[in-house]
Design a protein around this motif. Sequence first.
Motif, PDB file in Angstrom:
ATOM      1  N   LEU A   1      -2.036  24.353  28.251  1.00  0.00           N
ATOM      2  CA  LEU A   1      -2.970  23.108  28.144  1.00  0.00           C
ATOM      3  C   LEU A   1      -2.720  22.327  26.802  1.00  0.00           C
ATOM      4  O   LEU A   1      -3.003  21.257  26.649  1.00  0.00           O
ATOM      5  CB  LEU A   1      -4.665  23.394  28.372  1.00  0.00           C
TER       6      LEU A   1
ATOM      7  N   ARG B   1       0.937  18.598  35.816  1.00  0.00           N
ATOM      8  CA  ARG B   1      -0.080  17.395  35.491  1.00  0.00           C
ATOM      9  C   ARG B   1       0.054  16.101  36.345  1.00  0.00           C
ATOM     10  O   ARG B   1      -0.701  15.525  36.806  1.00  0.00           O
ATOM     11  CB  ARG B   1      -0.243  16.962  33.927  1.00  0.00           C
TER      12      ARG B   1
ATOM     13  N   ARG C   1      -5.263  28.526  25.069  1.00  0.00           N
ATOM     14  CA  ARG C   1      -5.067  27.176  25.698  1.00  0.00           C
ATOM     15  C   ARG C   1      -3.576  27.016  25.488  1.00  0.00           C
ATOM     16  O   ARG C   1      -2.956  26.441  26.539  1.00  0.00           O
ATOM     17  CB  ARG C   1      -5.878  26.200  24.860  1.00  0.00           C
TER      18      ARG C   1
ATOM     19  N   LEU D   1     -12.394  29.011  30.475  1.00  0.00           N
ATOM     20  CA  LEU D   1     -12.075  28.740  29.173  1.00  0.00           C
ATOM     21  C   LEU D   1     -13.549  28.683  28.558  1.00  0.00           C
ATOM     22  O   LEU D   1     -13.886  28.922  27.304  1.00  0.00           O
ATOM     23  CB  LEU D   1     -11.413  27.589  28.869  1.00  0.00           C
TER      24      LEU D   1
ATOM     25  N   LEU E   1      -4.685  23.553  35.120  1.00  0.00           N
ATOM     26  CA  LEU E   1      -4.545  24.847  35.482  1.00  0.00           C
ATOM     27  C   LEU E   1      -3.783  25.107  36.817  1.00  0.00           C
ATOM     28  O   LEU E   1      -2.959  25.876  36.966  1.00  0.00           O
ATOM     29  CB  LEU E   1      -5.578  25.956  35.422  1.00  0.00           C
TER      30      LEU E   1
ATOM     31  N   THR F   1      -9.176  30.560  20.881  1.00  0.00           N
ATOM     32  CA  THR F   1      -9.211  29.479  21.878  1.00  0.00           C
ATOM     33  C   THR F   1      -7.926  28.691  21.996  1.00  0.00           C
ATOM     34  O   THR F   1      -7.406  28.457  22.872  1.00  0.00           O
ATOM     35  CB  THR F   1     -10.356  28.288  21.748  1.00  0.00           C
TER      36      THR F   1
ATOM     37  N   ASP G   1      -2.532  17.122  24.386  1.00  0.00           N
ATOM     38  CA  ASP G   1      -3.162  18.563  24.321  1.00  0.00           C
ATOM     39  C   ASP G   1      -4.593  18.234  24.895  1.00  0.00           C
ATOM     40  O   ASP G   1      -4.972  17.178  24.819  1.00  0.00           O
ATOM     41  CB  ASP G   1      -3.096  18.835  22.646  1.00  0.00           C
ATOM     42  N   LEU G   2      -5.072  19.165  25.609  1.00  0.00           N
ATOM     43  CA  LEU G   2      -6.105  19.577  26.214  1.00  0.00           C
ATOM     44  C   LEU G   2      -6.911  20.582  25.434  1.00  0.00           C
ATOM     45  O   LEU G   2      -6.749  21.626  25.555  1.00  0.00           O
ATOM     46  CB  LEU G   2      -6.241  19.850  27.760  1.00  0.00           C
ATOM     47  N   SER G   3      -7.630  19.903  24.435  1.00  0.00           N
ATOM     48  CA  SER G   3      -8.048  21.281  23.316  1.00  0.00           C
ATOM     49  C   SER G   3      -9.627  21.260  23.399  1.00  0.00           C
ATOM     50  O   SER G   3     -10.358  21.897  22.707  1.00  0.00           O
ATOM     51  CB  SER G   3      -7.651  20.713  21.959  1.00  0.00           C
TER      52      SER G   3
ATOM     53  N   GLY H   1     -14.744  18.117  30.948  1.00  0.00           N
ATOM     54  CA  GLY H   1     -13.802  19.357  30.502  1.00  0.00           C
ATOM     55  C   GLY H   1     -13.461  19.914  31.728  1.00  0.00           C
ATOM     56  O   GLY H   1     -12.640  20.848  31.591  1.00  0.00           O
TER      57      GLY H   1
ATOM     58  N   SER I   1      -9.109  20.642  32.186  1.00  0.00           N
ATOM     59  CA  SER I   1      -8.545  21.763  31.964  1.00  0.00           C
ATOM     60  C   SER I   1      -8.091  22.625  33.386  1.00  0.00           C
ATOM     61  O   SER I   1      -7.258  23.244  33.358  1.00  0.00           O
ATOM     62  CB  SER I   1      -9.203  22.915  31.244  1.00  0.00           C
ATOM     63  N   SER I   2      -9.492  22.727  34.117  1.00  0.00           N
ATOM     64  CA  SER I   2      -9.326  23.649  35.453  1.00  0.00           C
ATOM     65  C   SER I   2      -8.225  22.851  36.305  1.00  0.00           C
ATOM     66  O   SER I   2      -7.416  23.476  37.088  1.00  0.00           O
ATOM     67  CB  SER I   2     -10.380  23.595  36.098  1.00  0.00           C
TER      68      SER I   2
END
Lengths: 248, 298
Positions: free
Chosen positions: B52, A95, B47, B81, A90, B43, A245-247, A83, A86-87
């Motif tokens: 994201l 990307r 995001r 997050l 950001l 969330t 998506d990064l969910s 995970g 995500s960082s």
Amino acid sequence: MTLLRSEWLKLWTTRTTWVMLGIALLGEALFAGLYTGLASLAEIEGPAGEPEGLETVATGVGLMLVMMLVLGVLIATTEFRYGTASSTFLATPKRWPALLAKLGIALAVGLVAGLVYVVVNGGLAVSLFAERGGDVPAAADLIEIYAGVVASYAVLAAFGLGVGAIVRNQVGAIIAAIAFFFVLSPLPELLPGSIGDYFPAQAIGSLHGNPEGDESLGQVTGGLVLGAWAAALVALGTLLVCRRDLSE
Amino acid sequence: MPELEVRNLTKRYGRTVAVDDLSFAVEAGRVTGFLGPNGSGKTTTMRALLGLLRPTRGEALVEGAPPVAMRDPLRTIGAALEATAFHPGRSGRNHLRTLAAAAGIPDSRVEEVLEMVELTDAAGRRVKGYSLGMRQRLALAAALLGEPRILILDEPANGLDPAGMRWLRDLLRDQAAGGRTVLISSHLLSEVAQIAEELVVIRKGKLVAQASLAEFTAGGGGQVRVRAADLSGLGEALAEAAGSVARDGDALLVSGIESARIGEIALRRGIAIHELAPQQQSLEERFFELMGEEEDGA
């Protein structure tokens, strides 16, 4: 540059990388040392006039190839697994620059691993071989083989990175990369004509200077074909990572 | 221009609608709580604000522009997050260093934020051995790394002890007082009530309410709780005075008459008052009331 530094840190601040490269190096040294130390000279040299003599000096390449493929996959997938992607994204919302940095790191690690291989193989296997009175290939031939090995390491790490970016699931990507490279891509060789030469398994043979088939692409073309596969996979993987998506 | 804004944001995953035509804005200078039950789309909204994930429809804007267009992302927006998104084998310090490196932030700033979240002593250890509270602090440290103008924190109070909660509240209020924008999500009202000044409440991906904490709890119907020596006598007297009276155990709940008048009525009748307490509607009651309203409307 800042992104390269970030990716470089990511790679070396986990134990996995060290352990993997350590195992590969140890396995390689053992294999090269034992083989050149214990096998009969005739077997190592192969039949006179055949290129096998060269091939068998550059021995123990296979294990490191698998390691490079896996390392490439890890560079791409570890961030999705834990995970941290995500960082990362950001800090780089577009990307693709982060993936470009990862590609740079994969190539660099491949090159470094290749050079280490050359030192181990050249220092251990070739000297053992010479010690036993074997017919050591000319320096120019050795350099040609080693250049092919070093290049193939770098390209395979990139190859793994591409597959990892496409698949994202770590285990799935490792299986996919190994299955594709070592199981599926040799199959087209069974087809008539030279189409099989353009698949990765044969192309890497050409790059190493020991094609198993009758017709070879030659070292440079083989390298370019392999590079094109890796580039295509990395490009597709990057496109997908940018779109998805990064969910979690 | 609001610092953070979502406009008609909709996000679908297959047939599931996670966020449904949601619009709200978050201003600088105060802590905004983003409140809703689990699975209400908090969330997902956060995001989307961080770039994201792509909205199915509508847009999420940071300082008026899509997040992907951010020039200097870590100095614009800092986010925490989830407290689990670390490589377990990497030390806390190295985690921060990889992020700092990507944004060209010096390692000295890493030590600063470690100090701020009181994690310096554990920074050399691998994250694997961290408690949930320590992971929360590490996530917060990562968010603070670039001294961002906007902070987005998803359930930051999760896993913090009461002392940690107070520390978090002070830290976030300081940030807001310095002109920063702070958005924190939570599914627990009590947490948000301690930290936030403004509330955005969502349910099933839709906006339920946006108001300040004071506005949110006001308008509780003006009930007064009374206990007295002669309850039934007082009840009659209050009913005569046009109040609506309900019995609640050994007390009366009176509405329509303010507490001063109740005291006067009791004095006139000679009834001794034991307790006289104006009831402020709790955040909790208000929350469930809103959720109930929404249920009826749906």
